[in-house]
Motif scaffolding. Structure first.
Motif, short mmCIF file in Angstrom:
data_model
loop_
_atom_site.label_atom_id
_atom_site.label_comp_id
_atom_site.label_asym_id
_atom_site.label_seq_id
_atom_site.Cartn_x
_atom_site.Cartn_y
_atom_site.Cartn_z
N GLU A 199 0.80 -1.22 0.00
CA GLU A 199 0.00 0.00 0.00
C GLU A 199 0.84 1.27 0.00
O GLU A 199 0.32 2.35 -0.26
CB GLU A 199 -0.93 0.03 1.22
N THR A 253 0.49 3.33 -3.12
CA THR A 253 -0.77 4.07 -3.19
C THR A 253 -0.74 5.27 -2.24
O THR A 253 -1.21 6.36 -2.58
CB THR A 253 -1.95 3.15 -2.83
N SER A 254 -0.18 5.05 -1.05
CA SER A 254 -0.08 6.13 -0.07
C SER A 254 0.78 7.27 -0.59
O SER A 254 0.42 8.45 -0.48
CB SER A 254 0.48 5.59 1.25
N THR A 305 -7.11 5.76 0.99
CA THR A 305 -6.03 4.95 1.56
C THR A 305 -5.89 5.12 3.06
O THR A 305 -5.63 4.16 3.80
CB THR A 305 -4.69 5.29 0.88
#
Length: 325
Positions: free
Chosen positions: A12, A15-16, A137
């Motif tokens: 992730e 995405t963050s 997110t």
């Protein structure tokens, strides 16, 4: 040696970082935004985005923790993240998974994670982003903590509270990236709360769901309501069309492995194993359900055969000279 499967939570970070970068930019048009994203795609890597807050800083440490193989190091990093921000929900999630020694301790960590997530997100996020959590997110650590808390509550026998938690999570994120709808269906069936289960399985959001957790549970519910009927048989056929392996694991023709696979293929045998592991108790709860499933799937089982007995396959030979070889 099998290649290590990366923890999805560590993944992730990309995405963050992208979310943080976009928040720092001010685009005059969609075309300008698309051009910027294309530049990143062409480079093949999202640039690291510097943390903007203490929670961001702590969360980056957690991405490092999720990507670390050593358990002691992961716990150390989680504690470090909390020293930077007590609002880091993922740190409590990791401690619940890896440091807690009892169910009660795990529940306490998850509860702290939920509270930390609520503080970090603020009331505005719950008001404005309700209905598409997880797509944002920053909500994911909170949702992980809440899922862990709900599971602990269920395992401790606090069924009403656990089910309320799961339902609220589906309201926050109907898209259900975590598979909460399957957990809820399993638990409602296991508890025999069939009216609630029927309402849940008829949710318009999931009318096209083809997972065994959905279709085979529909078949079970139909058998509960109508027994061996045209409707229940049709529900079974619809389920078996998507995954034909489930009956073998529910009926015991094949044994459910003690260690379940980390990943599953849609319609695969590994998917069937995981469903059976979760839902076997729900099927056993209903008198006649497993025998009915066996009959619908055409599964034939034989009593134990001695080596000198006639072979049950009907060949006329002794078992030791036929299928027992």
């Amino acid at each position: 040696m099998a290649e290590k499967i990366p923890d999805r939570r560590a993944l992730e970070k990309t995405t963050s970082d992208l979310t943080r970068l976009l928040k720092r930019k001010h685009f005059s048009s969609k075309k300008e935004l698309d051009n910027y994203l294309n530049q990143i795609l062409n480079k093949g890597k999202v640039p690291d985005a510097p943390p903007k807050s203490a929670v961001d800083f702590a969360q980056d440490i957690m991405y490092e923790a999720w990507d670390t193989d050593d358990a002691k190091e992961r716990i150390k990093l989680a504690r470090e993240a909390l020293s930077i921000s007590p609002d880091c929900a993922d740190a409590y999630v990791l401690l619940a998974e890896e440091e807690a020694e009892t169910l009660e301790e795990a529940k306490e960590f998850y509860q702290k994670g939920v509270e930390a997530g609520e503080r970090a997100l603020g009331e505005k996020t719950f008001d404005e982003d309700r209905g598409h959590f997880w797509g944002v997110t920053e909500t994911r650590p909170y949702m992980r903590a809440r899922a862990g808390l709900a599971q602990c509550l269920y395992e401790m026998g606090e069924y009403d509270e656990a089910i309320a938690q799961y339902r609220e999570m589906l309201e926050l994120n109907p898209n259900d990236n975590q598979g909460i709808r399957y957990v809820l269906a399993c638990y409602l069936a296991e508890l025999g709360r069939y009216n609630e289960l029927e309402e849940h399985l008829n949710s318009k959001e999931y009318k096209d769901d083809c997972a065994p957790d959905w279709l085979y549970t529909k078949a079970l519910l139909s058998f509960v309501r109508d027994g061996d009927s045209a409707q229940s048989r049709a529900k079974f056929k619809a389920a078996a069309k998507w995954n034909p392996y489930v009956p073998e694991y529910i009926t015991g023709k094949r044994s459910i492995p003690r260690i379940l696979p980390d990943t599953v293929r849609v319609g695969g045998e590994d998917e069937a194993m995981c469903y059976a592991a979760d839902s076997l108790s729900a099927w056993r709860r209903v008198p006649g359900a497993i025998e009915w499933l066996k009959e619908q799937a055409g599964i034939r089982t034989h009593s134990k055969v001695g080596r000198n007995d006639p072979c049950p396959c009907g060949s006329g030979k002794k078992y030791k000279k036929c299928c027992g070889r």
